[in-house]
Design a protein around this motif. Sequence first.
Motif, PDB file in Angstrom:
ATOM      1  N   LEU A 196      25.801  18.812  38.875  1.00 44.73           N
ATOM      2  CA  LEU A 196      26.890  17.973  38.373  1.00 44.73           C
ATOM      3  C   LEU A 196      27.800  17.463  39.476  1.00 44.73           C
ATOM      4  CD1 LEU A 196      27.873  20.040  35.198  1.00 44.73           C
ATOM      5  CD2 LEU A 196      26.484  17.969  35.312  1.00 44.73           C
ATOM      6  N   GLY A 197      27.602  17.925  40.685  1.00 42.85           N
ATOM      7  CA  GLY A 197      28.421  17.447  41.794  1.00 42.85           C
ATOM      8  C   GLY A 197      29.337  18.544  42.304  1.00 42.85           C
ATOM      9  N   PRO A 198      29.768  18.415  43.557  1.00 44.09           N
ATOM     10  CA  PRO A 198      30.618  19.476  44.141  1.00 44.09           C
ATOM     11  C   PRO A 198      32.043  19.488  43.595  1.00 44.09           C
ATOM     12  CG  PRO A 198      30.334  17.676  45.690  1.00 44.09           C
ATOM     13  CD  PRO A 198      29.445  17.364  44.521  1.00 44.09           C
ATOM     14  N   TYR A 199      32.509  18.384  43.039  1.00 46.12           N
ATOM     15  CA  TYR A 199      33.892  18.301  42.579  1.00 46.12           C
ATOM     16  C   TYR A 199      33.982  18.157  41.061  1.00 46.12           C
ATOM     17  CZ  TYR A 199      34.450  17.297  47.536  1.00 46.12           C
ATOM     18  OH  TYR A 199      34.388  17.359  48.903  1.00 46.12           O
ATOM     19  N   PHE A 200      33.003  18.687  40.373  1.00 49.72           N
ATOM     20  CA  PHE A 200      33.017  18.596  38.917  1.00 49.72           C
ATOM     21  C   PHE A 200      34.066  19.554  38.359  1.00 49.72           C
ATOM     22  CE2 PHE A 200      31.523  19.203  34.597  1.00 49.72           C
ATOM     23  CZ  PHE A 200      31.149  17.920  34.239  1.00 49.72           C
ATOM     24  N   PRO A 201      34.976  19.088  37.486  1.00 50.50           N
ATOM     25  CA  PRO A 201      36.046  19.964  36.980  1.00 50.50           C
ATOM     26  C   PRO A 201      35.481  21.098  36.122  1.00 50.50           C
ATOM     27  CG  PRO A 201      36.552  17.643  36.593  1.00 50.50           C
ATOM     28  CD  PRO A 201      35.118  17.701  37.004  1.00 50.50           C
ATOM     29  N   PRO A 202      35.889  22.335  36.375  1.00 56.10           N
ATOM     30  CA  PRO A 202      35.387  23.449  35.548  1.00 56.10           C
ATOM     31  C   PRO A 202      35.856  23.357  34.102  1.00 56.10           C
ATOM     32  CG  PRO A 202      37.096  24.194  37.069  1.00 56.10           C
ATOM     33  CD  PRO A 202      36.749  22.793  37.459  1.00 56.10           C
ATOM     34  N   GLU A 203      37.028  22.738  33.871  1.00 56.14           N
ATOM     35  CA  GLU A 203      37.517  22.599  32.492  1.00 56.14           C
ATOM     36  C   GLU A 203      36.596  21.712  31.661  1.00 56.14           C
ATOM     37  OE1 GLU A 203      40.858  23.573  35.179  1.00 56.14           O
ATOM     38  OE2 GLU A 203      39.335  21.996  35.146  1.00 56.14           O
ATOM     39  N   ARG A 204      36.037  20.681  32.293  1.00 52.47           N
ATOM     40  CA  ARG A 204      35.103  19.817  31.569  1.00 52.47           C
ATOM     41  C   ARG A 204      33.810  20.575  31.260  1.00 52.47           C
ATOM     42  NH1 ARG A 204      33.840  14.626  34.770  1.00 52.47           N
ATOM     43  NH2 ARG A 204      36.085  14.363  34.442  1.00 52.47           N
ATOM     44  N   TRP A 205      33.354  21.376  32.194  1.00 52.40           N
ATOM     45  CA  TRP A 205      32.149  22.168  31.957  1.00 52.40           C
ATOM     46  C   TRP A 205      32.386  23.179  30.825  1.00 52.40           C
ATOM     47  CZ3 TRP A 205      27.277  22.518  31.954  1.00 52.40           C
ATOM     48  CH2 TRP A 205      26.611  23.734  31.979  1.00 52.40           C
ATOM     49  N   GLN A 206      33.551  23.808  30.804  1.00 60.67           N
ATOM     50  CA  GLN A 206      33.882  24.733  29.717  1.00 60.67           C
ATOM     51  C   GLN A 206      33.984  24.002  28.380  1.00 60.67           C
ATOM     52  OE1 GLN A 206      37.464  26.626  31.051  1.00 60.67           O
ATOM     53  NE2 GLN A 206      36.440  27.753  32.696  1.00 60.67           N
ATOM     54  N   ALA A 207      34.494  22.792  28.412  1.00 63.17           N
ATOM     55  CA  ALA A 207      34.565  22.004  27.173  1.00 63.17           C
ATOM     56  C   ALA A 207      33.168  21.699  26.653  1.00 63.17           C
ATOM     57  CB  ALA A 207      35.341  20.710  27.414  1.00 63.17           C
ATOM     58  N   TRP A 208      32.243  21.393  27.545  1.00 67.58           N
ATOM     59  CA  TRP A 208      30.864  21.135  27.111  1.00 67.58           C
ATOM     60  C   TRP A 208      30.240  22.393  26.496  1.00 67.58           C
ATOM     61  CZ3 TRP A 208      28.274  17.873  31.610  1.00 67.58           C
ATOM     62  CH2 TRP A 208      28.922  16.633  31.670  1.00 67.58           C
ATOM     63  N   ILE A 209      30.492  23.552  27.118  1.00 74.84           N
ATOM     64  CA  ILE A 209      29.962  24.806  26.565  1.00 74.84           C
ATOM     65  C   ILE A 209      30.524  25.054  25.170  1.00 74.84           C
ATOM     66  CG2 ILE A 209      29.928  27.310  26.864  1.00 74.84           C
ATOM     67  CD1 ILE A 209      29.972  26.832  29.885  1.00 74.84           C
ATOM     68  N   ALA A 210      31.830  24.875  25.026  1.00 74.96           N
ATOM     69  CA  ALA A 210      32.468  25.128  23.737  1.00 74.96           C
ATOM     70  C   ALA A 210      32.005  24.140  22.671  1.00 74.96           C
ATOM     71  CB  ALA A 210      33.989  25.051  23.893  1.00 74.96           C
ATOM     72  N   ILE A 211      31.848  22.878  23.052  1.00 76.87           N
ATOM     73  CA  ILE A 211      31.376  21.880  22.091  1.00 76.87           C
ATOM     74  C   ILE A 211      29.946  22.181  21.660  1.00 76.87           C
ATOM     75  CG2 ILE A 211      30.748  19.452  21.840  1.00 76.87           C
ATOM     76  CD1 ILE A 211      33.702  19.994  21.519  1.00 76.87           C
ATOM     77  N   GLY A 212      29.107  22.601  22.604  1.00 76.49           N
ATOM     78  CA  GLY A 212      27.743  22.970  22.239  1.00 76.49           C
ATOM     79  C   GLY A 212      27.713  24.125  21.255  1.00 76.49           C
ATOM     80  N   ALA A 213      28.562  25.144  21.491  1.00 75.21           N
ATOM     81  CA  ALA A 213      28.624  26.279  20.563  1.00 75.21           C
ATOM     82  C   ALA A 213      29.131  25.844  19.195  1.00 75.21           C
ATOM     83  CB  ALA A 213      29.523  27.369  21.144  1.00 75.21           C
ATOM     84  N   ALA A 214      30.134  24.966  19.173  1.00 74.36           N
ATOM     85  CA  ALA A 214      30.664  24.490  17.888  1.00 74.36           C
ATOM     86  C   ALA A 214      29.626  23.680  17.119  1.00 74.36           C
ATOM     87  CB  ALA A 214      31.919  23.648  18.126  1.00 74.36           C
ATOM     88  N   MET A 215      28.855  22.862  17.825  1.00 77.05           N
ATOM     89  CA  MET A 215      27.831  22.078  17.149  1.00 77.05           C
ATOM     90  C   MET A 215      26.746  22.983  16.553  1.00 77.05           C
ATOM     91  SD  MET A 215      28.776  18.914  17.311  1.00 77.05           S
ATOM     92  CE  MET A 215      30.492  19.490  17.216  1.00 77.05           C
ATOM     93  N   VAL A 216      26.398  24.040  17.273  1.00 77.87           N
ATOM     94  CA  VAL A 216      25.405  24.980  16.741  1.00 77.87           C
ATOM     95  C   VAL A 216      25.937  25.661  15.486  1.00 77.87           C
ATOM     96  CG1 VAL A 216      24.179  27.137  17.220  1.00 77.87           C
ATOM     97  CG2 VAL A 216      24.255  25.339  18.949  1.00 77.87           C
ATOM     98  N   SER A 217      27.188  26.085  15.522  1.00 80.06           N
ATOM     99  CA  SER A 217      27.787  26.734  14.345  1.00 80.06           C
ATOM    100  C   SER A 217      27.825  25.797  13.158  1.00 80.06           C
ATOM    101  CB  SER A 217      29.198  27.226  14.685  1.00 80.06           C
ATOM    102  OG  SER A 217      29.174  28.189  15.715  1.00 80.06           O
ATOM    103  N   LEU A 218      28.258  24.565  13.381  1.00 80.38           N
ATOM    104  CA  LEU A 218      28.326  23.599  12.282  1.00 80.38           C
ATOM    105  C   LEU A 218      26.948  23.299  11.722  1.00 80.38           C
ATOM    106  CD1 LEU A 218      30.985  21.062  13.625  1.00 80.38           C
ATOM    107  CD2 LEU A 218      31.273  22.714  11.785  1.00 80.38           C
ATOM    108  N   LEU A 219      25.956  23.188  12.602  1.00 83.82           N
ATOM    109  CA  LEU A 219      24.596  22.902  12.143  1.00 83.82           C
ATOM    110  C   LEU A 219      24.060  24.035  11.269  1.00 83.82           C
ATOM    111  CD1 LEU A 219      22.204  20.917  12.348  1.00 83.82           C
ATOM    112  CD2 LEU A 219      21.427  22.205  14.333  1.00 83.82           C
ATOM    113  N   VAL A 220      24.266  25.272  11.705  1.00 85.07           N
ATOM    114  CA  VAL A 220      23.774  26.421  10.938  1.00 85.07           C
ATOM    115  C   VAL A 220      24.496  26.518   9.595  1.00 85.07           C
ATOM    116  CG1 VAL A 220      23.663  28.939  10.894  1.00 85.07           C
ATOM    117  CG2 VAL A 220      23.037  27.707  12.969  1.00 85.07           C
ATOM    118  N   VAL A 221      25.811  26.406   9.612  1.00 87.75           N
ATOM    119  CA  VAL A 221      26.579  26.550   8.375  1.00 87.75           C
ATOM    120  C   VAL A 221      26.286  25.404   7.415  1.00 87.75           C
ATOM    121  CG1 VAL A 221      28.913  26.607   7.417  1.00 87.75           C
ATOM    122  CG2 VAL A 221      28.388  27.904   9.475  1.00 87.75           C
ATOM    123  N   ALA A 222      26.197  24.176   7.925  1.00 87.17           N
ATOM    124  CA  ALA A 222      25.937  23.035   7.052  1.00 87.17           C
ATOM    125  C   ALA A 222      24.574  23.141   6.383  1.00 87.17           C
ATOM    126  CB  ALA A 222      26.048  21.734   7.844  1.00 87.17           C
TER     127      ALA A 222
END
Length: 380
Positions: A196-222
């Motif tokens: 992702l590059g040497p200066y990729f913000p860690p907060e954005r990477w954490q947001a991607w992880i959290a969004i992926g987890a939320a999408m999995v939860s919503l998919l399973v529950v739905a």
Amino acid sequence: MSTTNPARPAEQPQTVPVRPTRSPMSRFVVPRPLRPGQGSTLLRHLFWVAVAAAVVYFVSYGIDPFRNYQLATVAAYLCVTAGLTMLTGLNGQLSLGHGALMACGAYTVALAQNEFSDRDLFGPWRLPISLALGVLVAALAGALIGVCAARLRGPYLAGVTLAVALVVPAFTTRFADLFNADQGLSVYVDSPPAGLGPYFPPERWQAWIAIGAAMVSLLVVANLVNSRFGRSFKAVRDDEVAAKLVGIHVARTQVLAFVVSAACAGLGGGVLAVISQSVSPSVFGLTLSLNLLLAIVLGGLGSLFGAAWGALLLVLLPYLTTEVTRGFDLSPRLANKLEGNLPLAIFGLTLIVVMLVAPGGIQEAFRALGRTVRRRWRRT
């Protein structure tokens, strides 16, 4: 001696198959095109999850690191509110201990990540395994609570889950060598991938992880809600006696709902531990469990869109109250008191206002507004 011939059986009339007649205009009828995923519930949900993930992906590039951190926190809470909405809104089980189930997932992720780091085990597989372990431990805890609570109803069930929420701080204090008591644990989190590059913000990477987890939860529950299990959840919620008469195993259905909801809570707690990079018992106390319940009621009980509104309120209301208190010239002592108690008071006041104006929650208010707009549009 005369013999009589037996009566010959009557011959069955032969039926001639009639070919169905086709209308002369039928060859000009064009079939209606299907919407994306209309033929399959799973494909439809996958389509909308992919759309939501793509939108959030592009949004994360246009906001600053602090907003990405808030977005990741909303996604972590969305994992929990989605499961709690299914448990309380669709199955009718009241839980005041989901903060403790989040703590199960968070502490498991913290211990697993730190153990991997101590053994010099590195790689992109570490975090998925840690989150999977957090989900598994929370699901086992939910199964234990669900089996104990399957015979309880109403305030008795709330009392059992309330006891679970109060046990977590005492448990971490009792095993201080493992959980570090009130100080909690720090969570080792890998830096963003080098691709992702040497200066990729860690907060954005954490947001991607959290969004992926939320999408999995919503998919399973739905998908679970739209299956026969979801219909069983609603049948047990509406009338247990009628559900038994049609062959639904009530206790098994309630335990299944509790296990799935606990697994979502464990995933949300694990993601929250990754975002904050620390775990302490004060974060997962009784106040968090009450706020989670208030959030799904405010958002709209029984609706996944309502769960999303509730997760958003869990992050925005404390932030807005903190910003308001900073605008006044207050003493440090009074500011600390307001910072701890004012968000809960604002939450309660918001709940009263929403219940008076829109008893079905925010999502139901939007649905009513949409119906009104459509009626007026048709009239004009």
